[in-house]
Write an enzyme that holds these catalytic residues in place. Structure first.
Site, PDB file in Angstrom:
ATOM      1  N   GLU A 256      -5.132  -8.631  14.335  1.00 12.69           N
ATOM      2  CA  GLU A 256      -4.677  -7.305  13.890  1.00 12.69           C
ATOM      3  C   GLU A 256      -5.958  -6.065  13.956  1.00 12.69           C
ATOM      4  O   GLU A 256      -5.389  -5.055  14.468  1.00 12.69           O
ATOM      5  CB  GLU A 256      -4.113  -7.066  12.642  1.00 12.69           C
TER       6      GLU A 256
ATOM      7  N   HIS B 234      -6.156 -34.827  15.542  1.00 13.69           N
ATOM      8  CA  HIS B 234      -4.880 -35.537  16.029  1.00 13.69           C
ATOM      9  C   HIS B 234      -3.781 -34.592  16.345  1.00 13.69           C
ATOM     10  O   HIS B 234      -2.703 -35.096  16.565  1.00 13.69           O
ATOM     11  CB  HIS B 234      -4.422 -36.407  14.942  1.00 13.69           C
TER      12      HIS B 234
ATOM     13  N   LYS C 284       0.634  -1.097  -0.025  1.00 17.27           N
ATOM     14  CA  LYS C 284      -0.013  -0.081   0.055  1.00 17.27           C
ATOM     15  C   LYS C 284       0.747   1.193   0.048  1.00 17.27           C
ATOM     16  O   LYS C 284       0.529   2.306  -0.865  1.00 17.27           O
ATOM     17  CB  LYS C 284      -0.930   0.026   1.102  1.00 17.27           C
TER      18      LYS C 284
ATOM     19  N   GLU D  44      10.249  -5.364   4.269  1.00 16.56           N
ATOM     20  CA  GLU D  44      10.439  -6.635   3.739  1.00 16.56           C
ATOM     21  C   GLU D  44      10.152  -6.800   2.333  1.00 16.56           C
ATOM     22  O   GLU D  44      10.972  -7.681   1.391  1.00 16.56           O
ATOM     23  CB  GLU D  44       9.385  -7.935   4.431  1.00 16.56           C
TER      24      GLU D  44
ATOM     25  N   GLY E 140      -5.212  -2.944   4.584  1.00 16.93           N
ATOM     26  CA  GLY E 140      -4.336  -4.025   3.906  1.00 16.93           C
ATOM     27  C   GLY E 140      -4.869  -5.475   4.208  1.00 16.93           C
ATOM     28  O   GLY E 140      -4.969  -6.331   3.224  1.00 16.93           O
ATOM     29  N   ARG E 141      -5.361  -5.924   5.459  1.00 17.20           N
ATOM     30  CA  ARG E 141      -6.016  -6.931   5.617  1.00 17.20           C
ATOM     31  C   ARG E 141      -7.409  -7.139   5.135  1.00 17.20           C
ATOM     32  O   ARG E 141      -8.268  -8.206   5.030  1.00 17.20           O
ATOM     33  CB  ARG E 141      -6.099  -7.504   7.285  1.00 17.20           C
TER      34      ARG E 141
ATOM     35  N   LYS F 193       8.734  -2.081  14.308  1.00 21.26           N
ATOM     36  CA  LYS F 193       9.768  -1.945  13.066  1.00 21.26           C
ATOM     37  C   LYS F 193      10.468  -0.584  13.417  1.00 21.26           C
ATOM     38  O   LYS F 193      11.769  -0.582  13.025  1.00 21.26           O
ATOM     39  CB  LYS F 193       8.660  -1.447  12.252  1.00 21.26           C
TER      40      LYS F 193
END
Length: 496
Positions: free
Chosen positions: A318, A348, A171, A177, A232-233, A460
């Site tokens: 978030e 399991h 964005k 990263e 963003g999400r 950050k």
């Protein structure tokens, strides 16, 4: 077949043939009435109206949260500060469709993004790959998110550079990263013999910061915008979902949007007592207040949805992992910890804790009526899958008495059953929109802003001086304003 004969119980609710069964929540009729009264008193109905109307419900950033406009296929006008956003959204749809029609000879797509720029499209690509007879272009779709070069190396070892396309999704176009991974992939293209013009031809960007993308070297025609009113999400419905259209065709992408739009219309128009996102939110709120739960699980009994809990973790934690409300006051409840994986594998793994642990952990069981394969054994296997789903919910709810304490199941462990008629692009879109709207509802009930995420920024900031100290290769780093004594010791250990 009509669902109406089966929906007589007040625990059964349906929207666009998606069925929600809350029978094992253990919530009485009177408790439900109080929950709906409370929802109305909290202003939930007005909140829903304001969200779809483009009001600035993201109060900390003074902007709307209008991801619903991205799947508004009817193009009903959506106004922000008096201007209709739908022409710009529709223009992106046209550009995505045009790109789908002209991509030829592409063997690999490297989608570079992290967080909301990664989870949604990755989930959709993985889930839709399991749809029997789905039309696919057969490209290798690679998702590069982690700054760990192990992921980068694994992708570059498989991709063919001269027939690879790269989509950089950020964005802000400043995410560390993403920018470092993008630079590494560009270097790989150049080292593999691609010319400057070939590299430029291979690069695409999805961003709200068009100047930064152009400065990076992306041609303007290859930049797809999205907007600051899209979190963003919540962005998979935008050009962030470009891989879905490229791999499975624009019509499939439209069906994905259509399912989400259908769920939005239900959320917007249905009374609270029949509203699936609202009912799911209220049931979780009830369990928080009755049992002080700290976690809940989402268990999809569909291997195709194994990525769904990971997507949901970001969406819920978030959005609603906050300790203060919209007014800066402390809150008693916010997002529980979210976890899960595909059933019946999950049985399991950690279901022992569900059945006999000291914590009460509500569960959303998600099941699909139709098998996700056309194998000859699919029907028999799917029957066993569904029987396991129903049996686990029953055992958790009812428990079992025994003379041996080790064999006692306490029961009264709450769960929902969410039943999809099938898993395709439409119902995948509906499922994701259902949970998005449930998350927003919970935020409204807790008076939390579900559309900002200030807590992710501090780490950050601290990483920058630490990285600088690591780059110095000195093992005599001392504590400072930015680096405490413990971290200084750890840096010295790494630099030794």
């Amino acid at each position: 077949m009509s669902l109406q004969p089966y929906l007589a119980s007040q625990n059964l609710h349906s929207a666009i043939d998606v069925v929600l069964d809350t029978a094992y929540q253990g919530i009485s009729d009177d408790a439900w009435k109080k929950l709906f009264t409370r929802a109305r008193q909290s202003g939930l109905e007005q909140f829903i109206e304001d969200m779809f109307a483009g009001k600035h419900i993201n109060n900390s950033e003074d902007r709307p949260a209008l991801h619903s406009a991205l799947r508004n296929l009817t193009k009903t006008p959506v106004l922000i500060n008096g201007a209709d956003v739908m022409p710009a959204v529709a223009e992106v749809w046209h550009r995505i469709e045009a790109l789908c029609n002209k991509w030829v000879g592409v063997t690999d797509v490297i989608h570079i993004g992290i967080g909301g720029s990664d989870f949604g499209p990755r989930l959709a690509i993985e889930a839709l790959a399991h749809v029997p007879s789905i039309q696919s272009r057969g490209m290798r779709m690679h998702f590069l998110a982690n700054i760990d070069t192990a992921e980068l190396a694994r992708i570059l070892a498989r991709a063919q550079p001269h027939s690879t396309r790269v989509i950089v999704v950020s964005k802000s176009f400043t995410t560390l990263e993403t920018s470092m991974n993008a630079k590494a992939v560009v270097a790989w293209l150049k080292d593999s013999g691609c010319t400057k013009s070939q590299v430029a031809h291979a690069l695409y960007a999805v961003t709200a910061n068009i100047p930064a993308a152009k400065e990076f070297g992306v041609e303007e025609n290859n930049i797809y915008p999205f907007w600051d009113w899209v979190g963003g999400r919540y962005s998979v419905w935008s050009a962030v979902g470009l891989p879905i259209a490229l791999q499975y065709g624009f019509e499939t992408f439209k069906q994905f949007l259509a399912g989400a739009e259908a769920m939005d219309l239900h959320f917007k128009n249905a009374p609270l007592e029949d509203n699936l996102p609202v009912i799911m939110a209220l049931s979780l709120l009830y369990q928080q207040e009755k049992h002080n739960i700290k976690a809940y699980a989402a268990i999809p009994y569909a291997d195709a949805l194994d990525w769904f809990p990971k997507w949901l973790q970001q969406l819920d934690m978030e959005s609603n992992g906050k300790s203060v409300d919209r007014n800066g006051n402390p809150v008693k409840h916010s997002s529980p910890v979210v976890f899960g994986s595909a059933g019946s594998n999950a049985q399991h793994s950690y279901f022992q804790l569900f059945h006999q642990g000291t914590e009460i952990i509500p569960i959303d069981f998600i099941a699909v009526r139709e098998p996700m394969s056309d194998r000859p054994e699919a029907i028999a296997h799917h029957r066993i899958l569904l029987s396991n789903c129903l049996a686990q919910a029953q055992a958790l709810a009812n428990g079992k008495a025994a003379s041996n304490p080790n064999d006692v199941y306490p029961g009264k462990r709450p769960s929902n059953l969410l039943l999809l008629p099938k898993l395709n692009a439409f119902y995948l879109g509906a499922l994701l929109a259902l949970y998005e709207n449930r998350t927003a509802t919970l935020g409204a009930l807790w008076n939390i802003n579900s559309f900002d995420q200030p807590g992710v920024e501090y780490g950050k900031v601290l990483a920058k001086p630490i990285e600088k100290a690591l780059a110095s290769h000195q093992n005599d780093i001392t504590a400072s304003t930015d680096i405490d004594a413990v971290t200084a010791t750890r840096i010295n250990l790494l630099n030794s």
